[in-house]
Design a protein around this motif. Structure first.
Motif, PDB file in Angstrom:
ATOM      1  N   SER A 122       0.839  -1.192   0.000  1.00 13.62           N
ATOM      2  CA  SER A 122       0.000   0.000   0.000  1.00 13.62           C
ATOM      3  C   SER A 122       0.875   1.243   0.000  1.00 13.62           C
ATOM      4  O   SER A 122       2.032   1.225   0.432  1.00 13.62           O
ATOM      5  N   GLU A 123       0.320   2.337  -0.486  1.00 15.97           N
ATOM      6  CA  GLU A 123       1.061   3.600  -0.488  1.00 15.97           C
ATOM      7  C   GLU A 123       1.290   4.116   0.934  1.00 15.97           C
ATOM      8  O   GLU A 123       2.090   5.036   1.145  1.00 15.97           O
ATOM      9  N   ASN A 124       0.584   3.509   1.906  1.00 12.04           N
ATOM     10  CA  ASN A 124       0.778   3.913   3.300  1.00 12.04           C
ATOM     11  C   ASN A 124       1.998   3.258   3.946  1.00 12.04           C
ATOM     12  O   ASN A 124       2.342   3.580   5.079  1.00 12.04           O
ATOM     13  N   VAL A 125       2.622   2.324   3.239  1.00 10.76           N
ATOM     14  CA  VAL A 125       3.749   1.574   3.806  1.00 10.76           C
ATOM     15  C   VAL A 125       5.057   2.291   3.484  1.00 10.76           C
ATOM     16  O   VAL A 125       5.307   2.656   2.331  1.00 10.76           O
ATOM     17  N   GLN A 126       5.872   2.478   4.498  1.00 10.12           N
ATOM     18  CA  GLN A 126       7.175   3.104   4.285  1.00 10.12           C
ATOM     19  C   GLN A 126       8.264   2.246   4.911  1.00 10.12           C
ATOM     20  O   GLN A 126       8.013   1.464   5.836  1.00 10.12           O
ATOM     21  N   ASN A 127       9.456   2.370   4.385  1.00 12.91           N
ATOM     22  CA  ASN A 127      10.602   1.672   4.943  1.00 12.91           C
ATOM     23  C   ASN A 127      11.113   2.432   6.163  1.00 12.91           C
ATOM     24  O   ASN A 127      11.367   3.635   6.084  1.00 12.91           O
ATOM     25  N   CYS A 128      11.231   1.726   7.281  1.00 14.73           N
ATOM     26  CA  CYS A 128      11.683   2.348   8.525  1.00 14.73           C
ATOM     27  C   CYS A 128      13.000   1.702   8.957  1.00 14.73           C
ATOM     28  O   CYS A 128      13.102   0.476   9.028  1.00 14.73           O
ATOM     29  N   CYS A 140       5.186   0.942   9.102  1.00 12.29           N
ATOM     30  CA  CYS A 140       6.499   0.438   8.695  1.00 12.29           C
ATOM     31  C   CYS A 140       6.353  -0.863   7.921  1.00 12.29           C
ATOM     32  O   CYS A 140       5.512  -1.715   8.249  1.00 12.29           O
ATOM     33  N   ASN A 141       7.174  -1.010   6.915  1.00  8.80           N
ATOM     34  CA  ASN A 141       7.165  -2.198   6.079  1.00  8.80           C
ATOM     35  C   ASN A 141       7.763  -3.385   6.840  1.00  8.80           C
ATOM     36  O   ASN A 141       8.723  -3.235   7.594  1.00  8.80           O
ATOM     37  N   TYR A 235      15.054 -14.866  14.533  1.00  5.82           N
ATOM     38  CA  TYR A 235      15.361 -14.048  13.359  1.00  5.82           C
ATOM     39  C   TYR A 235      14.192 -13.115  13.049  1.00  5.82           C
ATOM     40  O   TYR A 235      13.037 -13.525  13.190  1.00  5.82           O
ATOM     41  N   PRO A 236      14.434 -11.859  12.641  1.00  3.15           N
ATOM     42  CA  PRO A 236      15.755 -11.230  12.527  1.00  3.15           C
ATOM     43  C   PRO A 236      16.348 -10.824  13.883  1.00  3.15           C
ATOM     44  O   PRO A 236      17.518 -10.495  13.964  1.00  3.15           O
ATOM     45  N   GLN A 237      15.522 -10.855  14.943  1.00  5.41           N
ATOM     46  CA  GLN A 237      15.996 -10.573  16.281  1.00  5.41           C
ATOM     47  C   GLN A 237      14.999 -11.163  17.276  1.00  5.41           C
ATOM     48  O   GLN A 237      13.926 -11.620  16.895  1.00  5.41           O
ATOM     49  N   GLN A 238      15.346 -11.113  18.539  1.00  3.44           N
ATOM     50  CA  GLN A 238      14.533 -11.799  19.544  1.00  3.44           C
ATOM     51  C   GLN A 238      13.407 -10.906  20.068  1.00  3.44           C
ATOM     52  O   GLN A 238      13.246 -10.730  21.267  1.00  3.44           O
ATOM     53  N   GLY A 239      12.620 -10.375  19.175  1.00  3.44           N
ATOM     54  CA  GLY A 239      11.496  -9.564  19.618  1.00  3.44           C
ATOM     55  C   GLY A 239      10.884  -8.742  18.498  1.00  3.44           C
ATOM     56  O   GLY A 239      11.405  -8.675  17.374  1.00  3.44           O
ATOM     57  N   PHE A 240       9.768  -8.078  18.826  1.00  2.00           N
ATOM     58  CA  PHE A 240       9.047  -7.214  17.887  1.00  2.00           C
ATOM     59  C   PHE A 240       9.415  -5.759  18.193  1.00  2.00           C
ATOM     60  O   PHE A 240       9.188  -5.282  19.313  1.00  2.00           O
ATOM     61  N   GLU A 241       9.956  -5.069  17.218  1.00  2.00           N
ATOM     62  CA  GLU A 241      10.395  -3.693  17.442  1.00  2.00           C
ATOM     63  C   GLU A 241       9.213  -2.758  17.708  1.00  2.00           C
ATOM     64  O   GLU A 241       8.117  -2.924  17.160  1.00  2.00           O
ATOM     65  N   GLY A 242       9.471  -1.748  18.539  1.00  2.00           N
ATOM     66  CA  GLY A 242       8.417  -0.814  18.934  1.00  2.00           C
ATOM     67  C   GLY A 242       7.869   0.029  17.804  1.00  2.00           C
ATOM     68  O   GLY A 242       6.761   0.571  17.916  1.00  2.00           O
ATOM     69  N   LYS A 243       8.577   0.137  16.697  1.00  2.00           N
ATOM     70  CA  LYS A 243       8.129   0.990  15.591  1.00  2.00           C
ATOM     71  C   LYS A 243       6.863   0.464  14.908  1.00  2.00           C
ATOM     72  O   LYS A 243       6.213   1.183  14.151  1.00  2.00           O
ATOM     73  N   TYR A 244       6.511  -0.793  15.180  1.00  4.77           N
ATOM     74  CA  TYR A 244       5.309  -1.366  14.584  1.00  4.77           C
ATOM     75  C   TYR A 244       4.056  -1.148  15.442  1.00  4.77           C
ATOM     76  O   TYR A 244       2.976  -1.622  15.080  1.00  4.77           O
ATOM     77  N   PHE A 245       4.202  -0.441  16.528  1.00  2.00           N
ATOM     78  CA  PHE A 245       3.082  -0.222  17.447  1.00  2.00           C
ATOM     79  C   PHE A 245       2.906   1.273  17.691  1.00  2.00           C
ATOM     80  O   PHE A 245       3.878   2.028  17.666  1.00  2.00           O
TER      81      PHE A 245
END
Length: 300
Positions: A122-128, A140-141, A235-245
């Motif tokens: 979607s056009e709302n998705v950006q690379n973070c 964030c994508n 993978y890619p790391q041991q958790g969900f990054e805060g930028k997705y919330f």
């Protein structure tokens, strides 16, 4: 004479009865017509009232967000975890010698990951980049990059039917709760029941300002199985990054993923695995599967 009188009276009686019956029938039809008209008007008014109330109710709703959120909602503020692949309530089985069975798991994971593997966004998705939060109205994508290796399609997600040594990958995602924002752990608020290795990892991440994530940890429910399960990698790391919330129903949003690779589990042992999400505002409840997920991993 008497017979004639009797016949006259009989005919007169029959005519009177016939007239009465005609009047009664006319009254019955009229009564039914009035009753039918009443019910038509009654149900028409009832339907109009119900439609009006439904329209008023719809006007109180927002198509982009639920009416009740967080503590006011039935979902609440404690997210659960979803694990893939799954096959009803059956365990996740790794049968290295059964190509058909392994292919089935591959197909299930490919189906689940199709939105992540698709090039359409979607056009709302950006690379973070790391610690970069999305712009207003954006998300964030989530990409399945080489950072997810070996839990990618070219590697059969670890479900490799000609490999009798290694183990499979599973994918975790946090269930979506509208407007929920995680509270992160840092050195001062690490709980006593957190696994020691994870606690130390959070402390080390805080030193480089990379602790703002919902951490995950998967281990056997039976402590004696830890050695048999072997190493577990994330993978890619041991958790969900805060930028997705928080999740706010922006078009194009995909839940972040964590791939968990069971590198070399011992064959022939069914492992009761518990994966927990760790954040300061996530509670763990095994009865209702809050903040965690349980599944059986059986490697043959």
């Amino acid at each position: 004479m008497t017979h004639g009188v009797i016949c006259f009276i009989t005919r007169l009686k029959n005519n009177v009865c016939y007239t009465v019956r005609e009047e009664e029938n006319s009254m019955t039809i009229l009564r039914l017509a009035k009753l039918l008209l009443f019910y038509i008007i009654f149900y028409a008014c009832l339907a109009a009232f119900a439609a009006l109330m439904f329209k008023i109710f719809l006007n109180t709703l927002d198509s982009n967000k639920p009416k009740w959120t967080l503590d006011e909602s039935l979902i609440g503020t404690n997210p659960g975890i979803t694990v893939r692949p799954v096959l009803n309530d059956n365990p996740i089985e790794y049968r290295a010698g059964d190509s058909d069975y392994m292919r089935m798991w591959n197909e299930k994971l490919t189906e689940f990951l199709e939105p992540y593997l698709s090039g359409t966004r979607s056009e709302n998705v950006q690379n973070c980049f790391h610690q970069q939060y999305p712009d207003s109205g954006k998300v964030c994508n989530v990409k399945l990059t080489s950072e997810f290796t070996p839990c990618l399609p070219p590697y059969n997600f670890g479900f490799d039917f000609d490999n009798s040594d290694k183990g499979p990958c599973i994918f975790l995602k946090l269930n979506k709760i509208f407007d929920w924002v995680p509270k992160y752990y840092h050195k001062e608020n690490i709980p006593a029941d957190m696994p020691t290795e994870l606690a130390q990892k959070i402390i080390n991440a805080e030193l480089v300002n990379q602790h703002d994530k919902i951490w995950v940890d998967c281990r056997p429910n039976n402590v004696s199985d830890v050695g048999n399960l072997g190493d577990v990698s994330y993978y890619p790391q041991q958790g969900f990054e805060g930028k997705y919330f928080p999740y706010t129903n922006v078009e194009g949003y995909l839940s972040p993923l964590v791939a968990v690779h069971f590198e070399k589990p011992k064959r022939g042992i069914p492992f009761d695995i518990v994966c927990k999400a760790w954040a300061a505002n996530i509670q763990h409840d095994r009865k209702y599967n809050k903040g965690l997920v349980r599944f059986t991993l059986h490697v043959h």
